[in-house]
Design a protein around this motif. Sequence first.
Motif, PDB file in Angstrom:
ATOM      1  N   SER A 178       0.845  -1.200   0.000  1.00  0.00           N
ATOM      2  CA  SER A 178       0.000   0.000   0.000  1.00  0.00           C
ATOM      3  C   SER A 178       0.879   1.249   0.000  1.00  0.00           C
ATOM      4  CB  SER A 178      -0.881  -0.001   1.256  1.00  0.00           C
ATOM      5  OG  SER A 178      -1.465   1.273   1.432  1.00  0.00           O
ATOM      6  N   PRO A 179       0.437   2.308  -0.686  1.00  0.00           N
ATOM      7  CA  PRO A 179       1.181   3.567  -0.642  1.00  0.00           C
ATOM      8  C   PRO A 179       0.784   4.430   0.553  1.00  0.00           C
ATOM      9  CG  PRO A 179      -0.651   3.766  -2.151  1.00  0.00           C
ATOM     10  CD  PRO A 179      -0.725   2.370  -1.590  1.00  0.00           C
ATOM     11  N   TYR A 180      -0.246   3.985   1.279  1.00  0.00           N
ATOM     12  CA  TYR A 180      -0.795   4.812   2.355  1.00  0.00           C
ATOM     13  C   TYR A 180      -0.478   4.138   3.673  1.00  0.00           C
ATOM     14  CZ  TYR A 180      -4.092   8.593   3.539  1.00  0.00           C
ATOM     15  OH  TYR A 180      -4.664   9.770   3.969  1.00  0.00           O
ATOM     16  N   THR A 181       0.756   4.331   4.136  1.00  0.00           N
ATOM     17  CA  THR A 181       1.241   3.639   5.319  1.00  0.00           C
ATOM     18  C   THR A 181       2.541   4.290   5.745  1.00  0.00           C
ATOM     19  OG1 THR A 181       2.112   1.501   6.120  1.00  0.00           O
ATOM     20  CG2 THR A 181       2.306   1.916   3.774  1.00  0.00           C
ATOM     21  N   MET A 182       3.005   3.924   6.918  1.00  0.00           N
ATOM     22  CA  MET A 182       4.311   4.392   7.352  1.00  0.00           C
ATOM     23  C   MET A 182       5.349   3.847   6.360  1.00  0.00           C
ATOM     24  SD  MET A 182       7.075   3.247   9.267  1.00  0.00           S
ATOM     25  CE  MET A 182       8.414   4.217   9.914  1.00  0.00           C
ATOM     26  N   CYS A 183       6.353   4.654   6.040  1.00  0.00           N
ATOM     27  CA  CYS A 183       7.254   4.333   4.927  1.00  0.00           C
ATOM     28  C   CYS A 183       7.893   2.945   5.006  1.00  0.00           C
ATOM     29  CB  CYS A 183       8.342   5.400   4.806  1.00  0.00           C
ATOM     30  SG  CYS A 183       9.383   5.513   6.281  1.00  0.00           S
ATOM     31  N   ALA A 184       8.132   2.440   6.225  1.00  0.00           N
ATOM     32  CA  ALA A 184       8.872   1.177   6.356  1.00  0.00           C
ATOM     33  C   ALA A 184       8.154  -0.009   5.720  1.00  0.00           C
ATOM     34  CB  ALA A 184       9.161   0.877   7.829  1.00  0.00           C
ATOM     35  N   SER A 185       6.828   0.056   5.603  1.00  0.00           N
ATOM     36  CA  SER A 185       6.105  -1.044   4.932  1.00  0.00           C
ATOM     37  C   SER A 185       6.671  -1.252   3.537  1.00  0.00           C
ATOM     38  CB  SER A 185       4.611  -0.734   4.806  1.00  0.00           C
ATOM     39  OG  SER A 185       4.063  -0.231   5.986  1.00  0.00           O
ATOM     40  N   ALA A 186       7.063  -0.150   2.889  1.00  0.00           N
ATOM     41  CA  ALA A 186       7.596  -0.239   1.531  1.00  0.00           C
ATOM     42  C   ALA A 186       9.119  -0.306   1.511  1.00  0.00           C
ATOM     43  CB  ALA A 186       7.124   0.965   0.714  1.00  0.00           C
ATOM     44  N   THR A 187       9.772   0.455   2.389  1.00  0.00           N
ATOM     45  CA  THR A 187      11.241   0.486   2.300  1.00  0.00           C
ATOM     46  C   THR A 187      11.857  -0.838   2.756  1.00  0.00           C
ATOM     47  OG1 THR A 187      11.306   1.639   4.424  1.00  0.00           O
ATOM     48  CG2 THR A 187      11.540   2.977   2.454  1.00  0.00           C
ATOM     49  N   ALA A 188      11.135  -1.603   3.581  1.00  0.00           N
ATOM     50  CA  ALA A 188      11.654  -2.924   3.965  1.00  0.00           C
ATOM     51  C   ALA A 188      11.833  -3.800   2.724  1.00  0.00           C
ATOM     52  CB  ALA A 188      10.721  -3.593   4.969  1.00  0.00           C
ATOM     53  N   VAL A 228      12.704  -2.613  -0.228  1.00  0.00           N
ATOM     54  CA  VAL A 228      13.947  -2.115  -0.832  1.00  0.00           C
ATOM     55  C   VAL A 228      15.162  -2.621  -0.039  1.00  0.00           C
ATOM     56  CG1 VAL A 228      15.204  -0.042  -1.554  1.00  0.00           C
ATOM     57  CG2 VAL A 228      12.704  -0.092  -1.689  1.00  0.00           C
ATOM     58  N   MET A 229      14.999  -2.767   1.282  1.00  0.00           N
ATOM     59  CA  MET A 229      16.108  -3.310   2.091  1.00  0.00           C
ATOM     60  C   MET A 229      16.501  -4.705   1.608  1.00  0.00           C
ATOM     61  SD  MET A 229      15.031  -2.217   5.926  1.00  0.00           S
ATOM     62  CE  MET A 229      14.303  -0.616   6.198  1.00  0.00           C
ATOM     63  N   MET A 230      15.513  -5.463   1.096  1.00  0.00           N
ATOM     64  CA  MET A 230      15.809  -6.792   0.536  1.00  0.00           C
ATOM     65  C   MET A 230      16.114  -6.690  -0.966  1.00  0.00           C
ATOM     66  SD  MET A 230      16.036  -8.906   2.946  1.00  0.00           S
ATOM     67  CE  MET A 230      16.517 -10.155   1.764  1.00  0.00           C
ATOM     68  N   ASN A 231      16.352  -5.477  -1.450  1.00  0.00           N
ATOM     69  CA  ASN A 231      16.661  -5.239  -2.865  1.00  0.00           C
ATOM     70  C   ASN A 231      15.510  -5.588  -3.795  1.00  0.00           C
ATOM     71  OD1 ASN A 231      19.519  -4.533  -2.343  1.00  0.00           O
ATOM     72  ND2 ASN A 231      19.553  -6.650  -1.607  1.00  0.00           N
ATOM     73  N   GLY A 232      14.312  -5.614  -3.216  1.00  0.00           N
ATOM     74  CA  GLY A 232      13.121  -5.827  -4.018  1.00  0.00           C
ATOM     75  C   GLY A 232      12.556  -4.499  -4.487  1.00  0.00           C
ATOM     76  N   VAL A 233      11.537  -4.575  -5.337  1.00  0.00           N
ATOM     77  CA  VAL A 233      10.931  -3.385  -5.935  1.00  0.00           C
ATOM     78  C   VAL A 233       9.480  -3.280  -5.456  1.00  0.00           C
ATOM     79  CG1 VAL A 233      10.240  -2.314  -8.117  1.00  0.00           C
ATOM     80  CG2 VAL A 233      12.422  -3.539  -7.949  1.00  0.00           C
ATOM     81  N   PRO A 234       9.159  -2.243  -4.671  1.00  0.00           N
ATOM     82  CA  PRO A 234       7.767  -2.074  -4.242  1.00  0.00           C
ATOM     83  C   PRO A 234       6.876  -1.667  -5.410  1.00  0.00           C
ATOM     84  CG  PRO A 234       9.284  -0.809  -2.841  1.00  0.00           C
ATOM     85  CD  PRO A 234      10.050  -1.251  -4.054  1.00  0.00           C
ATOM     86  N   VAL A 235       5.737  -2.324  -5.497  1.00  0.00           N
ATOM     87  CA  VAL A 235       4.723  -1.970  -6.497  1.00  0.00           C
ATOM     88  C   VAL A 235       3.494  -1.541  -5.702  1.00  0.00           C
ATOM     89  CG1 VAL A 235       3.240  -2.871  -8.328  1.00  0.00           C
ATOM     90  CG2 VAL A 235       5.645  -3.576  -8.207  1.00  0.00           C
ATOM     91  N   PHE A 236       3.024  -0.326  -5.967  1.00  0.00           N
ATOM     92  CA  PHE A 236       1.976   0.227  -5.113  1.00  0.00           C
ATOM     93  C   PHE A 236       0.579  -0.028  -5.678  1.00  0.00           C
ATOM     94  CE2 PHE A 236       5.817   2.610  -4.097  1.00  0.00           C
ATOM     95  CZ  PHE A 236       5.826   2.490  -2.718  1.00  0.00           C
ATOM     96  N   ALA A 237      -0.241  -0.719  -4.884  1.00  0.00           N
ATOM     97  CA  ALA A 237      -1.653  -0.928  -5.234  1.00  0.00           C
ATOM     98  C   ALA A 237      -2.478   0.075  -4.442  1.00  0.00           C
ATOM     99  CB  ALA A 237      -2.076  -2.351  -4.898  1.00  0.00           C
ATOM    100  N   ASP A 238      -3.587   0.504  -5.009  1.00  0.00           N
ATOM    101  CA  ASP A 238      -4.388   1.542  -4.356  1.00  0.00           C
ATOM    102  C   ASP A 238      -5.185   0.966  -3.183  1.00  0.00           C
ATOM    103  OD1 ASP A 238      -5.287   4.088  -3.880  1.00  0.00           O
ATOM    104  OD2 ASP A 238      -6.335   4.334  -5.792  1.00  0.00           O
ATOM    105  N   ILE A 239      -5.670   1.890  -2.362  1.00  0.00           N
ATOM    106  CA  ILE A 239      -6.501   1.532  -1.208  1.00  0.00           C
ATOM    107  C   ILE A 239      -7.968   1.743  -1.577  1.00  0.00           C
ATOM    108  CG2 ILE A 239      -4.717   2.153   0.439  1.00  0.00           C
ATOM    109  CD1 ILE A 239      -6.301   4.837   0.837  1.00  0.00           C
ATOM    110  N   ASN A 240      -8.859   1.252  -0.731  1.00  0.00           N
ATOM    111  CA  ASN A 240     -10.255   1.641  -0.897  1.00  0.00           C
ATOM    112  C   ASN A 240     -10.566   2.688   0.164  1.00  0.00           C
ATOM    113  OD1 ASN A 240     -11.726   0.556   1.510  1.00  0.00           O
ATOM    114  ND2 ASN A 240     -10.764  -1.334   0.771  1.00  0.00           N
ATOM    115  N   GLU A 241     -11.662   3.437  -0.066  1.00  0.00           N
ATOM    116  CA  GLU A 241     -11.914   4.567   0.831  1.00  0.00           C
ATOM    117  C   GLU A 241     -12.820   4.194   1.991  1.00  0.00           C
ATOM    118  OE1 GLU A 241     -14.389   7.715  -0.951  1.00  0.00           O
ATOM    119  OE2 GLU A 241     -14.044   6.639  -2.827  1.00  0.00           O
ATOM    120  N   HIS A 242     -13.019   2.893   2.202  1.00  0.00           N
ATOM    121  CA  HIS A 242     -13.851   2.477   3.331  1.00  0.00           C
ATOM    122  C   HIS A 242     -13.010   2.106   4.543  1.00  0.00           C
ATOM    123  CE1 HIS A 242     -16.963   2.815   0.462  1.00  0.00           C
ATOM    124  NE2 HIS A 242     -16.363   1.949  -0.323  1.00  0.00           N
ATOM    125  N   ASN A 243     -11.888   1.408   4.285  1.00  0.00           N
ATOM    126  CA  ASN A 243     -11.026   1.076   5.438  1.00  0.00           C
ATOM    127  C   ASN A 243      -9.586   1.554   5.234  1.00  0.00           C
ATOM    128  OD1 ASN A 243     -10.036  -0.748   3.604  1.00  0.00           O
ATOM    129  ND2 ASN A 243     -10.663  -2.575   4.740  1.00  0.00           N
TER     130      ASN A 243
END
Length: 425
Positions: free
Chosen positions: A102-112, A114-129
């Motif tokens: 998710s792109p809507y979270t504390m940065c570490a959800s995604a940067t972790a 990158v720490m494993m040299n992976g590539v984050p792909v961001f999927a959108d959220i829904n506006e209910h939860n």
Amino acid sequence: MKVLAVHGGDKVRTKPFFTGGAIIGEEERRRVKEVLDSGILSGFLAQADAKFLGGKQVLEFEKILRNYFSMPYAVTVNSATAGLHVALGACGVSPGDEVIVSPYTMCASATAIVMMNGVPVFADINEHNFCFDPESVRRCITPRTKGIVVVHLFGGAADMDAIMVIAKEHNLFVVEDCAQAPGAKYKGRHVGTFGDAGVFSLNQNKTITCGEGGFVLTRDAKIALRIQLMRNHGEVVVQQMNVEDISNIVGFNYRMTELEAAVAIGQFKNLDTWNTHRRNLANYLTKQLSKFDSLECPNVPLDIEHSYFVYPIKLKVGQLGVSRDTFLKAIHAEGIPLSGGYVRPIYWEPMFQKKIAYGRQGYPFTPPVYAGSVDYSRGLCPVCERMYEQELMLTPVCRYPNTKEDMDDVVHAFDKVLSHLDELK
Ligand SMILES: *Cc1c(COP(=O)(O)O)cnc(C)c1O
């Protein structure tokens, strides 16, 4: 006629709310003293014997976690960031692998990732939860997708049934980021027990805290061992411990101290009580605020037990006629803690916009390590961007020891500002 505080009138509320800070009990004090008196502030050593797994308080805390969550393995770490890193390593992320997050979270959800040299792909959220939109996750899958990091944002629960179906169909691992949702449940089951690993935070700002800390839950013995190896300099023990697959075992020092575990044990006993308190205040607030047409309060399905790390309110800016920021300023002036937007969509940050992580050549976002074409352009996740820029507001007031009377002040402030809207235009 009352005058808005933002225009110099009296505030609805002058007394501060409790909005955070550790509430420390007798057990934390007693245990910390015990640790100090013992002279052993950390029980870890990077060697293939009992000390590999940490000291007395750490082992006791891990046992409490296993029992509470009914999980075979619980591994403490010194932050949820570390927990995400080791969970992704243990799940086998390799350089250039795509992991959906998710792109809507504390940065570490995604940067972790990158720490494993992976590539984050961001999927959108829904506006209910404010968690993953499963259809958006599905659209992000490519032949390079290896796994999914699901975030249970604001204390709620993501749509785990749909996400686990997608994961199974495409043979993807699932790491749950539960940093904001310890004790939250989805269909009667704790978040953090659905995927291959569930990661929790004990940092200063979370529901329960030991300053800095975290833990990872898993049902898989191999994943648990690999997490323990990454936590504690695994490379020097793999031979003696007969670990054959040594990939992703570059070891860190992610060990929890005895002092942190001592505090965490005491804190953990409050978790259910504090979550119930939060839920009661939040439900009360929702009932009171639902009379205002221009607000949209959490509409939590009956089979989800939200833990209200923060209380999200959506502002229907279209029918309001004033911007969220103008509105926020007015509420804030009345003495109510309320913020707008949460965090910037993570892919807006320079690391992703410029594709600069390690070195200057675009690693790991460019060939040869990565052959895909990940998109980080503005507009990528429109719901997330709209929540951030226009609609979402958060308040931390739904927490122990605040009371229903405190919630009434919040309601009065909304009432006052909403009935004087014309003066804000
Ligand atoms: C706080 C938080 C983290 C990081 O936790 P630390 O223990 O500070 O590393 C990760 N993910 C989410 C969603 C968080 O809120």
